[in-house]
Write a protein that holds these residues in place. Structure first.
Motif, PDB file in Angstrom:
ATOM      1  N   ASP A  21       4.779 -14.821   7.143  1.00 31.23           N
ATOM      2  CA  ASP A  21       5.350 -16.004   6.501  1.00 31.23           C
ATOM      3  C   ASP A  21       5.176 -15.973   4.984  1.00 31.23           C
ATOM      4  N   GLU A  22       4.237 -15.176   4.491  1.00 34.32           N
ATOM      5  CA  GLU A  22       4.072 -15.009   3.047  1.00 34.32           C
ATOM      6  C   GLU A  22       5.089 -14.019   2.481  1.00 34.32           C
ATOM      7  N   ARG A  23       5.895 -13.404   3.340  1.00 29.95           N
ATOM      8  CA  ARG A  23       6.957 -12.477   2.928  1.00 29.95           C
ATOM      9  C   ARG A  23       6.407 -11.260   2.185  1.00 29.95           C
ATOM     10  N   VAL A  24       5.293 -10.710   2.674  1.00 28.30           N
ATOM     11  CA  VAL A  24       4.662  -9.614   1.948  1.00 28.30           C
ATOM     12  C   VAL A  24       5.562  -8.381   1.854  1.00 28.30           C
ATOM     13  N   GLY A  25       6.314  -8.106   2.907  1.00 26.16           N
ATOM     14  CA  GLY A  25       7.171  -6.926   2.874  1.00 26.16           C
ATOM     15  C   GLY A  25       8.325  -7.065   1.908  1.00 26.16           C
ATOM     16  N   ALA A  26       8.888  -8.279   1.823  1.00 33.39           N
ATOM     17  CA  ALA A  26      10.007  -8.491   0.912  1.00 33.39           C
ATOM     18  C   ALA A  26       9.581  -8.357  -0.538  1.00 33.39           C
ATOM     19  N   LEU A  27       8.287  -8.533  -0.809  1.00 31.91           N
ATOM     20  CA  LEU A  27       7.788  -8.421  -2.175  1.00 31.91           C
ATOM     21  C   LEU A  27       7.399  -6.988  -2.533  1.00 31.91           C
ATOM     22  N   CYS A  28       7.410  -6.095  -1.566  1.00 28.78           N
ATOM     23  CA  CYS A  28       6.978  -4.718  -1.818  1.00 28.78           C
ATOM     24  C   CYS A  28       7.737  -4.023  -2.952  1.00 28.78           C
ATOM     25  N   PRO A  29       9.051  -4.246  -3.105  1.00 30.73           N
ATOM     26  CA  PRO A  29       9.742  -3.568  -4.209  1.00 30.73           C
ATOM     27  C   PRO A  29       9.144  -3.872  -5.580  1.00 30.73           C
ATOM     28  N   MET A  30       8.468  -5.002  -5.717  1.00 30.64           N
ATOM     29  CA  MET A  30       7.872  -5.339  -7.017  1.00 30.64           C
ATOM     30  C   MET A  30       6.701  -4.426  -7.353  1.00 30.64           C
ATOM     31  N   LEU A  31       6.091  -3.835  -6.329  1.00 33.20           N
ATOM     32  CA  LEU A  31       4.900  -3.028  -6.571  1.00 33.20           C
ATOM     33  C   LEU A  31       5.208  -1.742  -7.330  1.00 33.20           C
ATOM     34  N   SER A  32       6.464  -1.368  -7.394  1.00 32.10           N
ATOM     35  CA  SER A  32       6.846  -0.188  -8.178  1.00 32.10           C
ATOM     36  C   SER A  32       7.595  -0.599  -9.439  1.00 32.10           C
ATOM     37  N   GLY A  33       7.411  -1.843  -9.836  1.00 27.86           N
ATOM     38  CA  GLY A  33       8.156  -2.378 -10.957  1.00 27.86           C
ATOM     39  C   GLY A  33       7.456  -2.209 -12.283  1.00 27.86           C
ATOM     40  N   VAL A  34       7.601  -3.221 -13.137  1.00 26.63           N
ATOM     41  CA  VAL A  34       7.237  -3.076 -14.539  1.00 26.63           C
ATOM     42  C   VAL A  34       5.803  -3.509 -14.852  1.00 26.63           C
ATOM     43  N   PHE A  35       5.063  -3.959 -13.867  1.00 26.14           N
ATOM     44  CA  PHE A  35       3.736  -4.475 -14.174  1.00 26.14           C
ATOM     45  C   PHE A  35       2.653  -3.465 -13.802  1.00 26.14           C
ATOM     46  N   ASP A  36       1.440  -3.740 -14.256  1.00 22.90           N
ATOM     47  CA  ASP A  36       0.314  -2.837 -14.046  1.00 22.90           C
ATOM     48  C   ASP A  36      -0.330  -3.108 -12.692  1.00 22.90           C
ATOM     49  N   ARG A  37      -0.020  -2.294 -11.712  1.00 23.27           N
ATOM     50  CA  ARG A  37      -0.546  -2.504 -10.366  1.00 23.27           C
ATOM     51  C   ARG A  37      -2.033  -2.194 -10.282  1.00 23.27           C
ATOM     52  N   ASP A  38      -2.582  -1.508 -11.278  1.00 21.66           N
ATOM     53  CA  ASP A  38      -4.013  -1.188 -11.293  1.00 21.66           C
ATOM     54  C   ASP A  38      -4.805  -2.125 -12.202  1.00 21.66           C
ATOM     55  N   HIS A  39      -4.228  -3.259 -12.534  1.00 18.56           N
ATOM     56  CA  HIS A  39      -4.945  -4.265 -13.318  1.00 18.56           C
ATOM     57  C   HIS A  39      -6.195  -4.692 -12.544  1.00 18.56           C
ATOM     58  N   PRO A  40      -7.353  -4.817 -13.214  1.00 20.86           N
ATOM     59  CA  PRO A  40      -8.601  -5.168 -12.510  1.00 20.86           C
ATOM     60  C   PRO A  40      -8.490  -6.419 -11.648  1.00 20.86           C
ATOM     61  N   GLU A  41      -7.748  -7.404 -12.105  1.00 19.57           N
ATOM     62  CA  GLU A  41      -7.598  -8.641 -11.337  1.00 19.57           C
ATOM     63  C   GLU A  41      -6.870  -8.381 -10.026  1.00 19.57           C
ATOM     64  N   LEU A  42      -5.836  -7.549 -10.078  1.00 17.51           N
ATOM     65  CA  LEU A  42      -5.092  -7.230  -8.871  1.00 17.51           C
ATOM     66  C   LEU A  42      -5.890  -6.327  -7.940  1.00 17.51           C
ATOM     67  N   LEU A  43      -6.620  -5.376  -8.512  1.00 18.56           N
ATOM     68  CA  LEU A  43      -7.455  -4.507  -7.677  1.00 18.56           C
ATOM     69  C   LEU A  43      -8.513  -5.314  -6.940  1.00 18.56           C
ATOM     70  N   ALA A  44      -9.103  -6.295  -7.619  1.00 15.12           N
ATOM     71  CA  ALA A  44     -10.119  -7.129  -6.984  1.00 15.12           C
ATOM     72  C   ALA A  44      -9.507  -7.962  -5.860  1.00 15.12           C
ATOM     73  N   ALA A  45      -8.328  -8.526  -6.100  1.00  8.73           N
ATOM     74  CA  ALA A  45      -7.664  -9.338  -5.082  1.00  8.73           C
ATOM     75  C   ALA A  45      -7.273  -8.481  -3.884  1.00  8.73           C
ATOM     76  N   ARG A  46      -6.785  -7.273  -4.153  1.00  7.48           N
ATOM     77  CA  ARG A  46      -6.412  -6.370  -3.064  1.00  7.48           C
ATOM     78  C   ARG A  46      -7.649  -5.958  -2.269  1.00  7.48           C
ATOM     79  N   GLY A  47      -8.768  -5.762  -2.972  1.00  5.83           N
ATOM     80  CA  GLY A  47     -10.008  -5.412  -2.279  1.00  5.83           C
ATOM     81  C   GLY A  47     -10.469  -6.514  -1.338  1.00  5.83           C
ATOM     82  N   ARG A  48     -10.334  -7.773  -1.771  1.00  9.51           N
ATOM     83  CA  ARG A  48     -10.724  -8.895  -0.907  1.00  9.51           C
ATOM     84  C   ARG A  48      -9.821  -8.984   0.316  1.00  9.51           C
ATOM     85  N   LEU A  49      -8.530  -8.724   0.120  1.00  9.26           N
ATOM     86  CA  LEU A  49      -7.611  -8.752   1.262  1.00  9.26           C
ATOM     87  C   LEU A  49      -7.937  -7.638   2.242  1.00  9.26           C
ATOM     88  N   GLU A  50      -8.144  -6.438   1.734  1.00  8.14           N
ATOM     89  CA  GLU A  50      -8.467  -5.312   2.615  1.00  8.14           C
ATOM     90  C   GLU A  50      -9.757  -5.568   3.392  1.00  8.14           C
TER      91      GLU A  50
END
Length: 221
Positions: A111-140
């Motif tokens: 329901d959060e539409r995680v798959g539909a948002l996947c194309p953004m992960l190869s986009g223009v932003f820094d996917r290795d930003h510390p804030e995002l890495l920390a959030a991804r770590g909590r999810l994992e």
């Protein structure tokens, strides 16, 4: 006659740390929510003017909060990741059956539409930003906990890993090529339930290949 030494200097008043006003925070939340909806419906290249219009704010308000597309995309990915983590934590806390907890999370994450948002992960932003890495770590960590508990209870087949859950969510919640994203919603939960039925122990077949671990998914080579 008073001298400089006789004058008592009053202590400086403490500096106040300015906090965003409530209406400013609401505007920011509306912008992120609108961007998430439009990214899902039309992809990550949707016009930012359309985001402002959907959020009910002016363009100046949008750019004051998010100076460019990368900043807005960062915030949307962070918000979706954090909300998905919350769904995993709620399922773990509220479901006595560990497999029911995993199933509840999988449907909630869809329901959060995680798959539909996947194309953004190869986009223009820094996917290795510390804030995002920390959030991804909590999810994992949260999803790994759901998988481990269900497996320890004998409710989950043992030849899979947490990465298999992420792969299924990514693939089954992503629109098919040439179809509108919203058209696939009516089938998503149906096929996710088929996937979950295949995860439940005892296993009815031998899976080819090896389990998708979180470490495997992190590799980019």
């Amino acid at each position: 006659m008073e001298t400089a030494d006789d004058i008592t200097t009053a202590p400086a008043a403490p500096r106040r740390t300015s906090r965003p006003r409530a209406d400013a925070l609401r505007n920011r939340e509306r912008i992120v929510s609108a961007a998430r909806e439009l990214f899902v419906e039309f992809g990550p290249d949707v016009a930012l003017d359309d985001v402002a219009r959907r959020a009910g704010v002016g363009n100046a308000t949008l750019y004051r909060n998010f100076p460019d597309r990368a900043a807005l995309t960062h915030e949307v990915v962070l918000a979706v990741t954090s909300r998905t983590t919350l769904r995993a934590e709620e399922a773990a806390a509220e479901e006595a059956d560990p497999f029911a907890a995993l199933s509840r999370f999988v449907h909630a994450a869809a329901d959060e539409r995680v798959g539909a948002l996947c194309p953004m992960l190869s986009g223009v932003f820094d996917r290795d930003h510390p804030e995002l890495l920390a959030a991804r770590g909590r999810l994992e960590e949260a999803v790994q906990g759901l998988v481990s508990r269900a497996m320890s209870a004998g409710r989950l087949r043992t030849d899979i890993a947490a990465g298999d859950v992420f792969v299924a969510l990514s693939q089954l919640t992503r629109p098919l090529p040439g179809t509108a994203c919203l058209d696939i919603d009516r089938f998503t939960h149906r096929h996710l339930q088929l996937f979950l039925d295949g995860l439940e122990a005892p296993a009815r077949s031998v899976l080819p290949g090896s389990a998708a671990t979180l470490e495997t998914l992190r590799r980019r080579d």
